[in-house]
Design a protein around this motif. Structure first.
Motif, short mmCIF file in Angstrom:
data_model
loop_
_atom_site.label_atom_id
_atom_site.label_comp_id
_atom_site.label_asym_id
_atom_site.label_seq_id
_atom_site.Cartn_x
_atom_site.Cartn_y
_atom_site.Cartn_z
N ILE A 160 0.86 -1.19 0.00
CA ILE A 160 0.00 0.00 0.00
C ILE A 160 0.89 1.23 0.00
N ILE A 162 0.37 4.42 0.87
CA ILE A 162 0.15 5.56 1.78
C ILE A 162 1.47 5.97 2.39
N ASP A 167 -3.66 9.70 11.72
CA ASP A 167 -4.31 9.17 12.93
C ASP A 167 -3.93 7.71 13.19
N GLU A 169 -5.84 5.15 13.74
CA GLU A 169 -6.66 4.23 12.95
C GLU A 169 -5.91 3.81 11.67
N THR A 170 -5.30 4.79 10.99
CA THR A 170 -4.61 4.50 9.73
C THR A 170 -3.29 3.76 9.98
N LEU A 173 -4.28 0.20 10.46
CA LEU A 173 -4.65 -0.43 9.18
C LEU A 173 -3.40 -0.81 8.38
N HIS A 177 -1.75 -4.62 7.32
CA HIS A 177 -1.60 -5.06 5.93
C HIS A 177 -0.17 -5.41 5.53
N MET A 216 6.76 20.58 -7.16
CA MET A 216 5.69 21.12 -7.98
C MET A 216 4.65 20.05 -8.33
N ARG A 217 5.04 18.80 -8.24
CA ARG A 217 4.10 17.72 -8.53
C ARG A 217 4.09 16.71 -7.38
N GLU A 220 6.92 14.14 -6.49
CA GLU A 220 8.09 14.16 -7.38
C GLU A 220 8.84 15.48 -7.35
N ASP A 222 10.68 17.66 -9.32
CA ASP A 222 11.13 17.82 -10.70
C ASP A 222 11.72 19.19 -10.97
N LYS A 223 11.87 19.98 -9.90
CA LYS A 223 12.56 21.25 -10.03
C LYS A 223 13.40 21.47 -8.77
N MET A 311 14.99 22.02 -14.23
CA MET A 311 13.60 21.65 -14.53
C MET A 311 13.60 20.34 -15.30
N LYS A 312 12.97 19.33 -14.74
CA LYS A 312 12.95 18.01 -15.37
C LYS A 312 11.80 17.90 -16.38
N TYR A 313 12.01 17.16 -17.46
CA TYR A 313 10.90 16.82 -18.36
C TYR A 313 11.15 15.47 -19.01
#
Lengths: 322, 322
Positions: A160, A162, A167, A169-170, A173, A177, A216-217, A220, A222-223, A311-313
């Protein structure tokens, strides 16, 4: 001077930089288990090899080193670093230098909890970490740690994905798992990456490139932007020398209100290294110089400018009928 | 012939392909809200513009279109597609064609549950979807659907990044943390991407590039191989005509034992389009031809070879002091 790059994968730029540094004075050979690894096509020659876990893998690599008269070998993936370090003598016997750190250091760097214990013992600032969720709950009650925290596998990968958890609870969980999970303090600061070269002859840190990561993403980096801070350079020199790394390493660091926290070490070329190279921190050249039997002079703080943005692309490579 | 590309971001290849297609006969202008969007530097000229949600955004874009004598405008990000479609008349009044689909279609394509209802109504095979978890639990009891399933936001993005879910406990946890979640059947088959161009004058599908996605890294399609299947081409033509899309679209499809399931549509250039272009499916040229007032002839099945592999890797761009 011939260099062998193992598990080249999609690291086209690393292969390209070695080719450019050797500039015809030697060959760059690359391997991968897949013919769909684009980086192998940047090399002067490539080999498709068995899986790293295959019983004849090491023989195959040793054969390539002999046949191609390889001076230095390095890998670009984590699980292979320990394998190379463990077989250092085999390579040495045929005149091939393993470009990397010692076995125990590779193993420790792969295991986030072992790394945490080492950092704590040696009094470096770092993220509080727990393998035992009950210890963590106790510290939550005592106010020693607060949500959100990161839950992640101490090594390898979890089923998983995450990571940031808000919290109990998570946490419950996730622990139900998956095995081998670790709870880690969420460091809320500026993320920093350091590309460091430790001379393989003198053992001294000779080049450090540091950059602030600009997110920025989702997830990731990427900058990023290059910067210099003597306090950080000194911390890195102290940490790297105390731990004993050699060759190329990549360190993740957090800046929290002016204090530097060490988060993770990859004892190999990190994914963000092209930023360092393009700014002038040419570590391929330092490697070649070492393989030629020469010590490198320390150029920390002198081999790049600050304020240079990366700047990655996505680029693509096309191949017919593989 | 001048083209304006909005929200160019990291889509360097798209900008580069337009520049190459125009080949000096016109300008490619790019915009982004960030000067750290590497794709803008591939254009002949760029503008840094306000956020898309800013009240003066549309005025800014219209001004650029007038000043630069823009013939056609397109966006590379989902939330902007509806905005352009809604303002189509404003652009038309100044002689700029919006390259894209109608407002209602853009909105439907953004909302996975609305898309599902449309596909079901029009009898296309697709993944069963639920906004109401109680309906889903009922179908689990009745044996109409089994775990694992995907839990994802019907539109926009969720705070927790779990997607594949194996039990009710996790569904409950996710629904407790986020609104607007949808449960979607897990389609266990070969993932396919289709890059489709629908002529903006005739309304006919004139080019289809299909590729099988080869997953090598968690969640990311970074390798694919082109293929051709007349049955799939016919399905795409029927679906696209019935829905009424125009210009460039990207369709996600699953092949489950020879039956094609439609999964998602992005009415814009998809992230994988460079594969199509490099194989010969030059949709930039079709766009330019349309903007010049000419219909394109149908080249479906004729403008690329099958068995061509695409391998993605990271490239970087360096800029000082932005």
């Amino acid at each position: 001077m011939n260099i062998l790059i193992l598990s080249a994968g999609t690291r086209n730029k690393i292969v390209e930089y070695f080719v450019s540094t050797l500039n015809g004075t030697g060959k760059v050979i690359a391997t991968d288990m897949s013919s769909l690894a684009p980086a192998i096509y940047e090399a002067d020659k490539y080999y498709i090899v068995p899986k790293m876990t295959s019983p004849d893998y090491m023989d195959t690599i040793i054969d390539i080193c002999q046949k191609e008269k390889i001076d230095g070998v390095l890998s670009l993936i984590d699980p292979e670093l320990s394998l190379l370090a463990k077989n250092e003598n085999l390579f040495e016997a045929i005149g091939t230098k393993v470009i990397g750190s010692a076995y125990d250091l590779c193993e420790m760097s792969l295991d986030k909890y072992q790394m945490y214990l080492w950092l704590k013992e040696h009094q470096y600032k770092c993220a509080k970490s727990y393998m035992d969720k009950m210890d963590f709950y106790k510290d939550v009650e005592n106010g020693k740690i607060t949500y959100p925290v990161f839950v992640k596998p101490a090594r390898g990968s979890a089923s998983i994905a995450i990571s940031k958890v808000y919290d109990k609870e998570t946490v419950e969980l996730l622990f139900a798992h998956d095995d081998g999970l670790m709870i880690q303090e969420y460091l809320n600061g500026q993320e920093i990456g350091a590309d460091v070269y430790i001379d393989m002859i003198s053992g001294q840190v000779v080049s450090i490139f540091t950059k602030k990561k600009i997110k920025m993403r989702a997830g990731e980096t990427d900058k990023a932007v290059s910067f210099k801070d003597d306090k950080l350079f000194e911390l890195i020199k102290k940490f790297v020398s105390e731990a004993g790394y050699r060759g190329q390493i990549d360190i993740d660091i957090f800046d929290i209100n002016g204090e530097y926290y060490i988060s993770e070490v990859n004892p190999r070329f990190g994914g963000g290294y092209p930023h360092a190279y393009e700014c002038g921190a040419d570590h391929m050249n330092l490697i070649v110089h070492n393989l030629e039997g020469n010590k490198n002079e320390c150029v920390v703080g002198k081999n790049y400018d600050d304020g240079i943005y990366m700047m990655k692309y996505n680029e693509i490579m096309i191949q017919q009928n593989r």
